[in-house]
Every structure is written in structure tokens, then in C-alpha cells.
Write an enzyme that holds these catalytic residues in place. Structure first.
Site, mmCIF file in Angstrom:
data_model
loop_
_atom_site.group_PDB
_atom_site.id
_atom_site.type_symbol
_atom_site.label_atom_id
_atom_site.label_comp_id
_atom_site.label_asym_id
_atom_site.label_seq_id
_atom_site.Cartn_x
_atom_site.Cartn_y
_atom_site.Cartn_z
ATOM 1 N N HIS A 102 -9.377 7.793 3.751
ATOM 2 C CA HIS A 102 -9.410 6.650 3.589
ATOM 3 C C HIS A 102 -11.061 6.257 4.361
ATOM 4 C CE1 HIS A 102 -5.428 8.013 4.793
ATOM 5 N NE2 HIS A 102 -4.880 7.090 4.787
ATOM 6 N N GLU A 158 -5.665 6.108 -2.072
ATOM 7 C CA GLU A 158 -5.954 5.229 -0.954
ATOM 8 C C GLU A 158 -7.035 3.622 -1.712
ATOM 9 O OE1 GLU A 158 -5.478 4.328 2.242
ATOM 10 O OE2 GLU A 158 -4.268 6.554 1.167
ATOM 11 N N TYR A 194 -4.963 14.236 -2.693
ATOM 12 C CA TYR A 194 -5.112 13.509 -1.407
ATOM 13 C C TYR A 194 -6.419 14.210 -0.439
ATOM 14 C CZ TYR A 194 -3.531 10.240 1.432
ATOM 15 O OH TYR A 194 -3.605 9.355 2.616
ATOM 16 N N HIS A 224 1.025 3.961 -3.378
ATOM 17 C CA HIS A 224 1.574 5.754 -3.189
ATOM 18 C C HIS A 224 2.584 6.213 -3.630
ATOM 19 C CE1 HIS A 224 -2.085 6.741 -0.396
ATOM 20 N NE2 HIS A 224 -1.338 5.434 0.782
ATOM 21 N N ASP A 257 -9.791 13.689 7.651
ATOM 22 C CA ASP A 257 -9.511 12.760 6.875
ATOM 23 C C ASP A 257 -9.097 12.852 5.531
ATOM 24 O OD1 ASP A 257 -8.246 10.433 6.135
ATOM 25 O OD2 ASP A 257 -10.047 9.317 5.978
ATOM 26 N N HIS A 297 0.724 -1.249 -0.050
ATOM 27 C CA HIS A 297 0.079 0.148 -0.040
ATOM 28 C C HIS A 297 0.386 1.361 0.344
ATOM 29 C CE1 HIS A 297 -3.468 2.168 1.149
ATOM 30 N NE2 HIS A 297 -2.121 3.282 1.843
ATOM 31 N N GLU A 298 1.310 1.341 1.013
ATOM 32 C CA GLU A 298 2.699 2.235 0.535
ATOM 33 C C GLU A 298 3.582 2.708 -0.329
ATOM 34 O OE1 GLU A 298 1.949 4.385 3.368
ATOM 35 O OE2 GLU A 298 0.736 3.689 4.483
HETATM 36 ZN ZN LIG Z 1 -2.590 5.329 2.141
#
Ligand SMILES: [Zn+2]
Lengths: 361, 86
Positions: free
Chosen positions: A283, A202, A193, A182, A278, A178-179
Site C-alpha cells: 500500500h 494495489e 500480494y 481486487h 504490509d 478498489h475492492e
Molecule cells: Zn487493496
């Protein structure tokens, strides 16, 4: 001698020499020279075209090799020693020296980083995060009991978790994937974002994160439980998120309560575009495109990365994907790419349409 | 006065909070808040955490990396004692 020299496979004679040969009066030599000149012009214009073509255009034409000979993973892993000081973190391991060390978190990120790098290289011919061999930098043991992982625009950073609710954020390959994704997104459409676009940002990370884990574990769409962070969140019945059933990652958790993710557009959460909101629920609302992907992949069947992953990767790397794209844009683009890749009336196209339909986008 | 440190954001967005009684003067508080103000041009960190300081009814975002040395112990304690807001 002439035969070998005039064969364009063996050598390319400069055009001025070919012109002289054509005018030489020898019909056989002139024939070969004309053919050679014709081929070399075509070769040059092809080369000029491919030099100027985007990565996506090359992908369409099948001109991107699946395993470029020169792409080898470059990675460094640093130990923050429970501080927030990234600048003075200690180098634990790098691909050049492959040092020995004891940190489990360090070993986890090498494994997860390599699984992610291999995924993008083997399936899409992508050479690292930026498709240009970027050195992957991962920082473990960040801060005291930090219950988080993040991508700061240059590197991936992981906390150890508080040991009560969360364990190390390096425990699941999908979180590492996941990271890293990005970073890929930042190098492609660079999706904003915030709000729906942030939720897509996301979602791409969750989708590629889960595929990276499924491929590492050799799990098809039926075998996978489609959970993100199932080890990171302590407790057998808990995970950070579910793509199969957004909103069920955790339920009645003593500290966290219920997973707030919606699966369908009817339940989209309008949240403030602030730190505490957020950034508009990036998310939270990612559950909706996540669910569309899951339904598409499940209906297509087999290994998610083989067909469904190809469609979503084509969208992620499509230069038409705007930095402020909305759910409906990605819906339309996944359908277009499915049509291009598998045919207008294909099962794959029907599956993708069904995915978005079930997510009510 | 009571100061409250609140953390939001993250891979799953949760809110954590801790509070402590301090004997700051108003002037000292204003100066501290000025020093630890986040850079407004800073890029949004993907899955990043954010901190804010609440005093009474006012709330201000803060960058804990900018905390001056003499306040390090106080902020470390606050940060380490944060609990999830249910
Ligand atoms: Zn993320």
C-alpha cells in the site's frame, strides 16, 4: 425454393447434401452449392477459432460485444450487525427482490457496486468480477467501528469506521471500486500480494477505483482531484491516498501523521514481506505506478477511462502479465498496448512513456 | 503478566495497539496461543488486517476468530480499546 435454401445467410445445408448438389449437373445449382459450402467451412472455422480464443484475443479482434445481451448484475448485500460473523450476516438486499432497508452503508455499496459493475460491462464488455456473471457479495457494518474494507477472495467487506478518524468505508465509490477490482485482478493475472507485484495489485485497484468514481461523477482528468477515500478519512484536507501527488493524501494528521507513499522509484520503500511490513509495502509503493497512470492520463487528456483506462485494462487482462510482474513489466506492457491501440508515434504512446519516466521507472 | 494486542495492515496500513494485565499461568498462555494460531495456508486477504499478541519480548500472530468463548470478553475489550500507534 433452391434460392433460399442455398443462401448461407438463411440456412446451412449439411456438407454431404451440398456435395450432391455440386455433382447434380445443373451449373447454376452447383455454383451456388460450391459458394455455400465454401462459406459454411469458413463460418465453421471462424466459430472454432472464437470458441477457443481467450477473452483477450477476442478483445483484440473486437469480438467482445460492449453490452452482451445476457449480462445483468447479480448482487447481494448483507448486514453483519457489528459482528465479525460473515456466515450469519443478515441479507439486506438482493437484485432479485430489491428489499427496502435503512442502512446508509448498504445503500452506498449498492450504488458503488453498480457503478463498478457498469464500468467494466459498458467499457470493456466484462460480465462481472470473473467475466462470467459472478454474484457480487457485499457485507456492511462489519465488526464494531472497524476502520477498514477488504476483499477476502470471494466478497467485499466494509467496516463503519471509528467515527473519529474514519467514517464508514462505504462512503467513497473509489474504495468500493478498489475492492471489486481486487476480484478482477484475482481472476486475471492474479498478481502476487507482496513487494513490487503486490504494489501493482494495489495500484490496479486504486487506478480502476478512481476511474469508476470519475465516470460516476462525469469528471475529466482536469476536474478530478484524484483522491482515494476523501470522505472515509474524516477532515476536509485529508484523503487516504492521492494519485496526482502520492504522499499528500494526508499531512500532519493528528493521528496518522504523514501519508507515506512515494511517487517516484528513487523513493521506493524496502519493507519486510510480513503482515506488519504490509507484505513489502504494497500500500506504500503503489504510489509509484499510481503516479505513472496519473501523468499518462493527464497528458492524454479527456476522460481517463476512454483511452488511458483502455490501455491499463488491456494490460490487466493480458495473459502475458505474469503473476510476479514488476513495475518495469507493466511499464513495457502499457507502452506496447498503447502502440497497438493508438499507433507507435501517437500522442497516447508519448504520454504513457512520459508517465513512467516521471515516476522514474 | 501484560499482554499486548497489535493490529497491522488494512486499506491504509496503520498499527493499532492495546494492552492489559492478565493473570494467566505460563501453561495457560501457551495453550491459548496454540489454539488461536492462524492457519498458515490461509490466503492473503487483500487489504486485510492482521493481529499479533506480544508477551514480554515474544510476539506471535493470532486469529481472533479462533478465540475460545471464555476469552471472548477479554479480547473484545482489548480490540475495542486499541489506539493508533503514532
Ligand atoms: Zn487493496
Amino acid at each position: 425454393m433452391y434460392k433460399n435454401h442455398l443462401n448461407p445467410i438463411h440456412c446451412i445445408i449439411p456438407p454431404y447434401m451440398l456435395s450432391k448438389l455440386i455433382e447434380s449437373g445443373n451449373k447454376k445449382v452447383a455454383d451456388m452449392a460450391v459458394n455455400s459450402k465454401f462459406r459454411s467451412y469458413r463460418f465453421l472455422s471462424d466459430r472454432n477459432f472464437f470458441r477457443a480464443a481467450s477473452f483477450y484475443e477476442k478483445t483484440i479482434l473486437g469480438a467482445v460485444p460492449k453490452k452482451p445481451a445476457k449480462s445483468t448484475m447479480q448482487m447481494e448485500v448483507y448486514d453483519c450487525r457489528q459482528t465479525t460473523d460473515l456466515t450469519n450476516a443478515t441479507l439486506l438486499w438482493d437484485t432479485k427482490n430489491k428489499q427496502r432497508f435503512n442502512s446508509i452503508a448498504g445503500k452506498n455499496v449498492i450504488k458503488g457496486g453498480k457503478a463498478s459493475w457498469d464500468f467494466y460491462r459498458d467499457l470493456f464488455g466484462r460480465n462481472s468480477i470473473d467475466n462470467n456473471g459472478l454474484l457480487i457479495k457485499q457485507y456492511v457494518h462489519y465488526d464494531k467501528g472497524m476502520d477498514n474494507a477488504y476483499w477476502d477472495g470471494r466478497r467485499m467487506v466494509y467496516g463503519d469506521g471509528d467515527g473519529v478518524v474514519f467514517t464508514s468505508f462505504t462512503s467513497d465509490i473509489d474504495v468500493i471500486g478498489h475492492e471489486l477490482t481486487h476480484g478482477v485482478t484475482e481472476n486475471e493475472a492474479n498478481l502476487d500480494y507482496e513487494n513490487q507485484t503486490g504494489a501493482l495489485n494495489e495500484s490496479f485497484s486504486d487506478i480502476f477505483g478512481i476511474m469508476i468514481k470519475q465516470r460516476y461523477n462525469n469528471q475529466d482528468v482536469k476536474k478530478s482531484n484524484w483522491l482515494i477515500g476523501e470522505k472515509v478519512l474524516i477532515g476536509i484536507n485529508y484523503a487516504l491516498r492521492s494519485l496526482k501527488a502520492p504522499g499528500t493524501g494526508y499531512r500532519n494528521h493528528p493521528e496518522l501523521g504523514d501519508d507515506p507513499q512515494p511517487a517516484i522509484m528513487d523513493n521506493y520503500q524496502d519493507m519486510p514481506n510480513t503482515e506488519s511490513g504490509d507484505w513489502g509495502g504494497v500500500h506504500i509503493n503503489s504510489g509509484i505506478p499510481n503516479f505513472a497512470f496519473y501523468v499518462s492520463a493527464f497528458n492524454i487528456g479527456g476522460y481517463s477511462w476512454e483511452k488511458t483506462g483502455r490501455i491499463w485494462y488491456a494490460v490487466l487482462t493480458d495473459s502475458n502479465l505474469a503473476h510476479d510482474a514488476k513495475f518495469v513489466d507493466v511499464k513495457n506492457m502499457t507502452i506496447q498496448h498503447a502502440e497497438r491501440l493508438f499507433g507507435i508515434n501517437s500522442l497516447e504512446v508519448k504520454a504513457v512513456k512520459q508517465g513512467w519516466l516521471e515516476a522514474k521507472v | 503478566m501484560k499482554i499486548k494486542l497489535i493490529r497491522t495492515g488494512g486499506f491504509i496500513p496503520i498499527t493499532k495497539m492495546a494492552e492489559v494485565e492478565v493473570n494467566f499461568t505460563d501453561k495457560e498462555l501457551v495453550r491459548l496461543i496454540e489454539v488461536i494460531k492462524p492457519d498458515p495456508s490461509a490466503q492473503r486477504i487483500k487489504d486485510g488486517n492482521y493481529y499479533q499478541l506480544n508477551v514480554g519480548t515474544s510476539s506471535t500472530p493470532v486469529d481472533l476468530e479462533k478465540v475460545p468463548e471464555e476469552y471472548n470478553e477479554l479480547f473484545s475489550k482489548l480490540k475495542n480499546s486499541m489506539k493508533i500507534v503514532k
